[in-house]
Scaffold this motif. Structure first.
Motif, PDB file in Angstrom:
ATOM      1  N   ASN A 167      -4.372   7.073 -28.512  1.00 38.37           N
ATOM      2  CA  ASN A 167      -4.231   6.818 -29.936  1.00 38.37           C
ATOM      3  C   ASN A 167      -5.084   5.617 -30.307  1.00 38.37           C
ATOM      4  N   GLY A 168      -6.137   5.841 -31.063  1.00 36.05           N
ATOM      5  CA  GLY A 168      -6.945   4.739 -31.579  1.00 36.05           C
ATOM      6  C   GLY A 168      -7.753   4.027 -30.514  1.00 36.05           C
ATOM      7  N   GLN A 169      -8.264   2.863 -30.876  1.00 37.97           N
ATOM      8  CA  GLN A 169      -9.151   2.109 -30.004  1.00 37.97           C
ATOM      9  C   GLN A 169      -8.422   1.298 -28.954  1.00 37.97           C
ATOM     10  N   ASP A 170      -7.148   1.045 -29.154  1.00 39.16           N
ATOM     11  CA  ASP A 170      -6.434   0.181 -28.215  1.00 39.16           C
ATOM     12  C   ASP A 170      -5.978   0.909 -26.957  1.00 39.16           C
ATOM     13  N   GLY A 171      -6.092   2.232 -26.955  1.00 39.86           N
ATOM     14  CA  GLY A 171      -5.732   2.976 -25.762  1.00 39.86           C
ATOM     15  C   GLY A 171      -4.253   3.187 -25.577  1.00 39.86           C
ATOM     16  N   VAL A 172      -3.451   2.878 -26.582  1.00 41.00           N
ATOM     17  CA  VAL A 172      -2.010   3.052 -26.471  1.00 41.00           C
ATOM     18  C   VAL A 172      -1.672   4.512 -26.725  1.00 41.00           C
ATOM     19  N   ALA A 173      -0.847   5.083 -25.876  1.00 43.06           N
ATOM     20  CA  ALA A 173      -0.446   6.478 -26.037  1.00 43.06           C
ATOM     21  C   ALA A 173       0.396   6.619 -27.289  1.00 43.06           C
ATOM     22  N   SER A 174       0.200   7.726 -27.971  1.00 46.79           N
ATOM     23  CA  SER A 174       0.970   7.965 -29.178  1.00 46.79           C
ATOM     24  C   SER A 174       2.336   8.529 -28.830  1.00 46.79           C
ATOM     25  N   ALA A 175       3.318   8.239 -29.655  1.00 47.26           N
ATOM     26  CA  ALA A 175       4.668   8.769 -29.467  1.00 47.26           C
ATOM     27  C   ALA A 175       4.912   9.787 -30.569  1.00 47.26           C
ATOM     28  N   THR A 176       4.844  11.080 -30.210  1.00 51.76           N
ATOM     29  CA  THR A 176       4.966  12.115 -31.224  1.00 51.76           C
ATOM     30  C   THR A 176       6.318  12.801 -31.196  1.00 51.76           C
ATOM     31  N   SER A 177       7.176  12.433 -30.256  1.00 53.01           N
ATOM     32  CA  SER A 177       8.492  13.054 -30.173  1.00 53.01           C
ATOM     33  C   SER A 177       9.448  12.090 -29.485  1.00 53.01           C
ATOM     34  N   ASN A 178      10.658  12.572 -29.236  1.00 50.74           N
ATOM     35  CA  ASN A 178      11.613  11.726 -28.537  1.00 50.74           C
ATOM     36  C   ASN A 178      11.490  11.854 -27.021  1.00 50.74           C
ATOM     37  N   VAL A 179      10.454  12.553 -26.549  1.00 47.59           N
ATOM     38  CA  VAL A 179      10.198  12.690 -25.121  1.00 47.59           C
ATOM     39  C   VAL A 179       9.398  11.480 -24.664  1.00 47.59           C
ATOM     40  N   PRO A 180       9.770  10.857 -23.548  1.00 42.40           N
ATOM     41  CA  PRO A 180       9.003   9.712 -23.065  1.00 42.40           C
ATOM     42  C   PRO A 180       7.547  10.080 -22.843  1.00 42.40           C
ATOM     43  N   GLY A 181       6.632   9.181 -23.182  1.00 45.34           N
ATOM     44  CA  GLY A 181       5.210   9.453 -23.056  1.00 45.34           C
ATOM     45  C   GLY A 181       4.760   9.702 -21.633  1.00 45.34           C
ATOM     46  N   ASP A 182       5.488   9.173 -20.665  1.00 49.20           N
ATOM     47  CA  ASP A 182       5.087   9.284 -19.269  1.00 49.20           C
ATOM     48  C   ASP A 182       6.030  10.209 -18.511  1.00 49.20           C
ATOM     49  N   ILE A 183       6.472  11.282 -19.170  1.00 50.43           N
ATOM     50  CA  ILE A 183       7.464  12.173 -18.565  1.00 50.43           C
ATOM     51  C   ILE A 183       6.960  12.809 -17.277  1.00 50.43           C
TER      52      ILE A 183
END
Length: 123
Positions: A72-88
């Motif tokens: 997500n964007g230039q900072d490289g942070v993963a986006s959170a699009t749901s209530n599922v953990p980003g690193d599932i």
């Protein structure tokens, strides 16, 4: 200092490798490098060059863009699009569940999917 994009790409390499049931050694042999280099890529300690990422994507059977999904964007942070953990997919139990799911014949897999959806809606 690790760059967030390098860490993200490394995690995606590791997740895909786990999903296809490949060891670091096997991936390294297919790509033509030492397994220690794969370890460094997966932790984000070393940056993956474009040509090496191309080779890794070929060995793992995905497009290069796969490794950048969730950015997500230039900072490289993963986006959170749901209530599922980003690193599932870092959870080995979740990976085992996905592998087992795809080992089921398609018709039965569809029924299991429908059952899971009903159970999650009832929860």
């Amino acid at each position: 200092m690790k760059h967030p994009v390098d860490v993200h790409v490394g995690k995606r390499i590791r997740h895909r490798r786990w999903m296809v049931g490949m060891t670091q050694q096997q991936l390294a042999e297919q790509v033509g490098i030492k397994f220690q280099q794969i370890q460094k890529y997966e932790t984000g300690m070393n940056r993956v060059s474009a040509s090496r990422l191309w080779d890794i994507s070929d060995a793992l059977g995905v497009q290069v863009a796969f490794f950048f999904e969730g950015m997500n964007g230039q900072d490289g942070v993963a986006s959170a699009t749901s209530n599922v953990p980003g690193d599932i997919l870092a959870d080995k139990e979740a990976l085992e569940l996905v592998r087992s799911y795809y080992a089921i014949p398609e018709e039965q897999r569809r029924r299991l999917f429908d059952l899971a959806r009903v159970l999650s809606d009832a929860a």
